[in-house]
Write an enzyme that holds these catalytic residues in place. Structure first.
Site, PDB file in Angstrom:
ATOM      1  N   HIS A 196       0.652  -1.055   0.076  1.00 48.56           N
ATOM      2  CA  HIS A 196       0.271  -0.123   0.090  1.00 48.56           C
ATOM      3  C   HIS A 196       0.825   1.319   0.083  1.00 48.56           C
ATOM      4  O   HIS A 196       0.322   2.360   0.015  1.00 48.56           O
ATOM      5  CB  HIS A 196      -1.196   0.126   1.108  1.00 48.56           C
ATOM      6  CG  HIS A 196      -2.184  -0.835   1.001  1.00 48.56           C
ATOM      7  ND1 HIS A 196      -2.196  -2.107   0.967  1.00 48.56           N
ATOM      8  CD2 HIS A 196      -3.504  -0.804   0.479  1.00 48.56           C
ATOM      9  CE1 HIS A 196      -3.212  -2.743   0.592  1.00 48.56           C
ATOM     10  NE2 HIS A 196      -4.205  -1.671   0.399  1.00 48.56           N
TER      11      HIS A 196
ATOM     12  N   SER B 148      -7.835   0.383  -1.698  1.00 43.26           N
ATOM     13  CA  SER B 148      -7.018  -0.354  -0.785  1.00 43.26           C
ATOM     14  C   SER B 148      -7.899  -1.528  -0.379  1.00 43.26           C
ATOM     15  O   SER B 148      -9.023  -1.496  -0.622  1.00 43.26           O
ATOM     16  CB  SER B 148      -6.728   0.533   0.303  1.00 43.26           C
ATOM     17  OG  SER B 148      -7.928   0.361   1.279  1.00 43.26           O
ATOM     18  N   ASP B 149      -7.230  -2.584   0.006  1.00 51.53           N
ATOM     19  CA  ASP B 149      -7.807  -3.760   0.378  1.00 51.53           C
ATOM     20  C   ASP B 149      -8.471  -3.566   1.724  1.00 51.53           C
ATOM     21  O   ASP B 149      -8.106  -2.535   2.392  1.00 51.53           O
ATOM     22  CB  ASP B 149      -6.934  -5.063   0.521  1.00 51.53           C
ATOM     23  CG  ASP B 149      -7.622  -6.342   0.361  1.00 51.53           C
ATOM     24  OD1 ASP B 149      -8.995  -6.218   0.532  1.00 51.53           O
ATOM     25  OD2 ASP B 149      -7.070  -7.378   0.041  1.00 51.53           O
ATOM     26  N   ALA B 150      -9.464  -4.300   2.196  1.00 50.94           N
ATOM     27  CA  ALA B 150     -10.149  -3.898   3.504  1.00 50.94           C
ATOM     28  C   ALA B 150      -9.166  -4.036   4.704  1.00 50.94           C
ATOM     29  O   ALA B 150      -8.794  -4.847   5.024  1.00 50.94           O
ATOM     30  CB  ALA B 150     -11.376  -5.030   3.597  1.00 50.94           C
TER      31      ALA B 150
ATOM     32  N   ALA C   2      -6.592  -2.745   5.224  1.00 52.14           N
ATOM     33  CA  ALA C   2      -5.179  -2.413   4.935  1.00 52.14           C
ATOM     34  C   ALA C   2      -4.636  -1.325   5.541  1.00 52.14           C
ATOM     35  O   ALA C   2      -3.511  -1.294   5.890  1.00 52.14           O
ATOM     36  CB  ALA C   2      -4.627  -2.749   3.264  1.00 52.14           C
TER      37      ALA C   2
END
Length: 945
Positions: free
Chosen positions: A221, A242-244, A246
């Protein structure tokens, strides 16, 4: 109601270029409004008539999480079709269902988080089901097709906006938010980046999602690769989501930054444009963004850049032009065409691994269908809710007639006896038809809880006979006679309440633990044991019940009875996608669970004409000896059973091909966290052992002859052609595959590498003339000596055939290429991570912003080799840039140590590099060997004199 400004506002003018419209709208937003757009759930701006917007609609193989939808085969099954045009049509159908569902439910989003292009490097990865292939070329071909279907073909307006997952080098669930994938430059460019690059360059991608893991010591990230590579591949404004959770991980689990404001600012500057964190509550993230702005960690221009990317996607989706958007308020849902497509995809995904002639089955065959998956149509975490359902048993009933089909599930029939002599009892629940989990749709299905409206289990003198299935490693499910699985809800009580195991934390799995003369029953979802109290049966931290397992019938006994009464047995084995291998959980072995091995042995002993049909999200190491036929299919969606029955009956000739290597044994696998596919000889590209079944393998009911292979090198491409003829008796598909191999490579190159393929349908006696234009760049490799791609001069073998090992034709071409040059180390030195070979080192972050360094991976010294280093007329000194504490030993060509450079004291931090100098005399071309000792980071080696 949302207000609508005058249509004279420039951002409302569809005649203007999108970039000008974005700039106009951006200029009208306040800083607070722009900041609010950076959360997944962007609020409406009433004064401008701008609606709320959500990033993230899961649609990996059909619309997920939002209720009933057409369910196609898992992604790995779509990869097994080797059919990009079919997959494009699947993407097209999925995007039309998204539009149709959104017209009725505005929770359904148009920013689609699919497909997954992570390469299936390691078959024990828990999310193997989500990827397409271990090969970057095949992965990008299938992913490109799916994104084109999702996007639609209108030149301006996109039906949906696909986001690729998960950037980058992400193949482990074990400690996934804290582990670092050590990826050397060649692996980075030739393997991990390649699938993303070719898909992005195809032009139907709206963005990417960074993965939870770190790469070379730096969280994805805050990866500089987002800027250096991803955004350099296209002129489109890509939206990075973004991923959850992260963003919070950067501080909370990875401890990469001290404060969330620093972490959020670093992510935004690196290229993350939308933050998925804290669910629908945007206050945490917007607060961090405001804090970063106040501290000077961010500027308004940084915010503008991210918002501009989001708005670009929204304009392309037609949000601001409903009267011009051809997709607005349209769509197709559960149409006959979609049902037929789901069946076609399921049929094309089936791979025939072995066939000694037992298949196809004759019409009058008496069939026994046996196994834990024989009457199942399993879903996974990224499935929609089934509207239609077909199991192998139902498919065989339909195809051969119920009177000719015997069935034995093969579960153990058991009762659980308490220490008091009573048995667990499932009360009758009036009107308690099993509800499909998530049928109502949910923005976050991880928040769904179990049912508490049904009576809890009790005990009585007779008890209830339960169906026990062991899915491996002692993980059990227990099912009541009415088909409901025992589950635990938030109140801790056991109920027969679930239609299937499922959920983010599965509440339907147990383990029997030996205890004295009996067993404790541990509920795996809570980690607690089952106890019996006056209020009912529940899980608790104290007073666990000791049960005696009373077996009424072993599954293998029922399987043997059914097998003995049949002409042919079909054992349907495999996995439940929620158990022992899924998101958050890697597998531990390639072996088939012992319960299913017992069933297979029992069926084969009773009837040698036993066919093994594997239905699974990943490969298994099974012994095909003694089995006349073996098939594999991924979980095939709503039409899986019908498709399997039609292939078994010969209505369809199987033509699926393996999208990844099937290894024969766990011992053939590298470590799960070893991402160096070159150094550890991973995937079909480099594996030197004998696979159980090779990449690209798959048999047919027809036979095919290959001929007339020609190859001609041009200025920009190599033209290759050959013919394929159906010499069999049935119409069938063949997947013709074209590979290459560098004959005299100066560096380790793939044993063979897929260049292209073609799936063709041929009637008996028909011939297809296949022609391929292969770009010269496809023969290249990333030259670490020159830090760029290069095609080496020399001979390249071209191999045409039916799999990576079933090569039917060979020829070669000679390419002029670019000459191999030694490393100019006097001028540029050596970037530490640019090694040719390594042992015992890992790549780490040189700084938190950019650059790589290397360090020993453990307590033992690390070894590095840099081939063909040109010292010219000579050097007299060496300088290394290091951080930490330890020493660097330098030698040439494997000879004696010429210099030892040691730190006098530890540096103040891992990013505080100091120069160390020593005398060394060298001239001409040599291989440089370095040995690293201690907790030392090496960034660069320079030479002088």
């Amino acid at each position: 109601m949302t207000a609508h400004p005058s249509p004279t506002e420039p951002f409302r003018d569809p005649q203007l270029p999108i970039a000008k419209r974005v700039d106009d709208l951006l200029g009208r937003l306040t800083l607070d409004e722009k900041t609010s757009f950076l959360h997944q759930f962007a609020p409406a701006v009433e004064r401008l008539g701008v609606a709320a917007f959500r990033t993230g609609q899961e649609a990996l193989h059909g619309v997920a999480w939002m209720g009933p939808a057409t369910v196609f085969p898992q992604a790995v099954g779509l990869g097994a079709t080797w059919n990009p045009e079919l997959v494009r049509r699947v993407g097209d159908a999925v995007s039309k269902e998204i539009r149709a569902m959104r017209a009725k439910d505005d929770r359904v989003g148009l920013n689609v988080w699919s497909p997954t292009v992570n390469l299936l490097r390691h078959p024990l990865w828990g999310r193997n089901e989500e990827g397409y292939s271990e090969d970057p070329k095949l992965t990008s071909a299938i992913a490109t097709a799916y994104t084109r279907g999702l996007r639609g073909d209108h030149p301006t307006y996109w039906r949906t906006a696909p986001v690729l997952k998960h950037w980058l080098a992400h193949n482990n669930e074990t400690d996934r938010s804290t582990t670092s994938s050590s990826v050397r430059p060649r692996v980075l460019h030739e393997y991990d980046l390649r699938a993303f690059r070719e898909t992005v360059e195809a032009g139907a991608v709206a963005g990417v999602m960074p993965a939870y893991n770190l790469v070379n010591g730096r969280p994805n990230h805050v990866s500089p690769y987002l800027r250096e590579h991803l955004r350099a591949w296209t002129d489109e404004e890509l939206l990075v989501c973004s991923d959850a959770g992260a963003p919070s991980n950067l501080v909370d689990s990875e401890h990469y930054f001290d404060t969330h404001e620093e972490a959020t600012a670093a992510s935004l500057v690196a290229g993350v444009d939308s933050f998925t964190d804290h669910g629908t509550d945007s206050s945490q993230m917007t607060g961090r963004l405001r804090g970063a702005l106040e501290r000077g960690l961010l500027t308004e221009a940084d915010v503008d850049t991210a918002v501009r990317r989001q708005l670009s996607v929204r304009f392309r989706l037609g949000e601001f032009d409903p009267e011009y958007d051809p997709h607005d308020a349209t769509g197709e849902f559960d149409t006959p065409a979609h049902r037929a497509l789901a069946q076609e995809a399921a049929e094309q995904a089936i791979v025939l691994l072995k066939n000694d002639g037992v298949l196809p089955l004759a019409p009058d065959t008496r069939v026994a269908v046996v196994g834990l998956l024989a009457d199942e149509c399993k879903l996974d975490w990224y499935s929609g809710t089934l509207i239609h359902r077909s199991t192998p048993l139902e498919g065989l009933y339909e195809r051969f007639g119920a009177e000719r089909v015997e069935f034995a599930e093969g579960v153990d029939r058991v009762r659980l006896k308490t220490s008091a002599g009573a048995f667990l009892h499932v009360p009758v629940a009036e009107g308690a038809a099993a509800e499909a989990r998530g049928a109502e749709g949910a923005l976050d299905p991880a928040l769904l809880t179990g049912r508490t409206d049904l009576p809890a289990l009790t005990t009585d003198a007779d008890g209830t006979e339960l169906a026990l299935a062991d899915w491996g490693q002692g993980v059990l499910t227990l099912r009541a006679p009415d088909g409901r699985y025992l589950s635990v809800a938030d109140d801790g009580y056991l109920r027969a309440s679930a239609d299937q195991p499922g959920g983010w934390i599965v509440q339907e799995t147990f383990r029997l633990e030996p205890h004295g003369n009996g067993h404790l029953l541990k509920h795996l979802g809570t980690g607690r044991h089952v106890c019996v109290s006056a209020e009912g049966v529940k899980v608790a931290d104290a007073d666990p019940e000791v049960f005696e397992l009373v077996v009424a019938e072993r599954g293998e006994d029922a399987a043997a009875r059914a097998a003995a009464a049949a002409d042919v047995v079909v054992v349907v084995a495999g996995n439940d996608p929620y158990i022992n291998g899924r998101e958050t959980e890697d597998r531990t072995t390639l072996r088939l669970p012992e319960h299913q091995e017992r069933l297979l042995r029992a069926a084969r002993a009773a009837n040698p004409a036993t066919v093994l049909a594997l239905v699974s999200a990943y490969p298994y190491a099974v012994d095909p000896a003694g089995l006349p036929a073996v098939l594999w299919t991924a979980h095939g969606g709503q039409a899986a059973g019908t498709a399997l029955a039609r292939v078994l009956a010969g209505d369809v000739s199987p033509a699926g091909r393996l999208p990844q290597t099937w290894y024969a044994d766990d011992a053939d696998l590298p470590g799960l966290l070893d991402y160096d596919v070159i150094g550890s000889r991973q995937t079909y590209l480099y594996f030197e052992g004998t696979p159980l079944f090779p990449f690209g393998h798959g048999l047919s009911y027809a036979r095919f002859a290959y001929g007339d292979l020609t190859a001609r090198a041009g200025e920009e491409t190599v033209h290759v052609s050959f013919s394929v003829t159906n010499t069999g008796d049935v119409t069938a598909d063949e997947v013709a595959q074209l590979y290459t191999r560098a004959v005299d490579a100066s560096v380790p190159r793939p044993r063979r590498e897929l260049l292209d393929h073609r799936r063709v349908t041929l009637a008996p006696g028909a011939t297809a003339e296949l022609a391929f234009e292969i770009p010269l760049s496809a023969f290249g490799f990333f030259d670490v000596a020159q830090d760029r791609w290069r095609v080496a001069p020399g001979a390249y073998e071209l191999l045409a055939g039916a799999s990576s090992e079933d090569v039917r034709l060979r020829t070669a071409v000679t390419l002029e290429g670019e000459p191999t040059l030694p490393r100019p180390v006097v001028a540029g030195g050596l970037a530490a991570a640019g090694f040719d070979e390594q042992h015992g080192v890992e790549i780490v972050d040189r700084t938190k912003v950019s650059g790589d360094a290397v360090t020993p991976a453990g307590e033992a010294p690390g070894e590095l080799v840099y081939r063909s280093c040109d010292f010219g007329r000579g050097v007299t000194g060496v300088r290394v840039e290091v951080a930490g504490e330890g020493s660097v030993e330098l030698s040439l060509d494997g000879g004696p140590v010429l210099a030892v450079l040691s730190t006098a004291a530890p540096t103040s931090g891992p990013y505080d590099y100091v120069p160390l100098d020593a005398s060394v005399v060298a001239a001409g071309v040599h291989d440089v060997h370095l040995r690293l000792r201690g907790p030392l980071r090496l960034a660069h080696v320079g030479f002088s004199g």
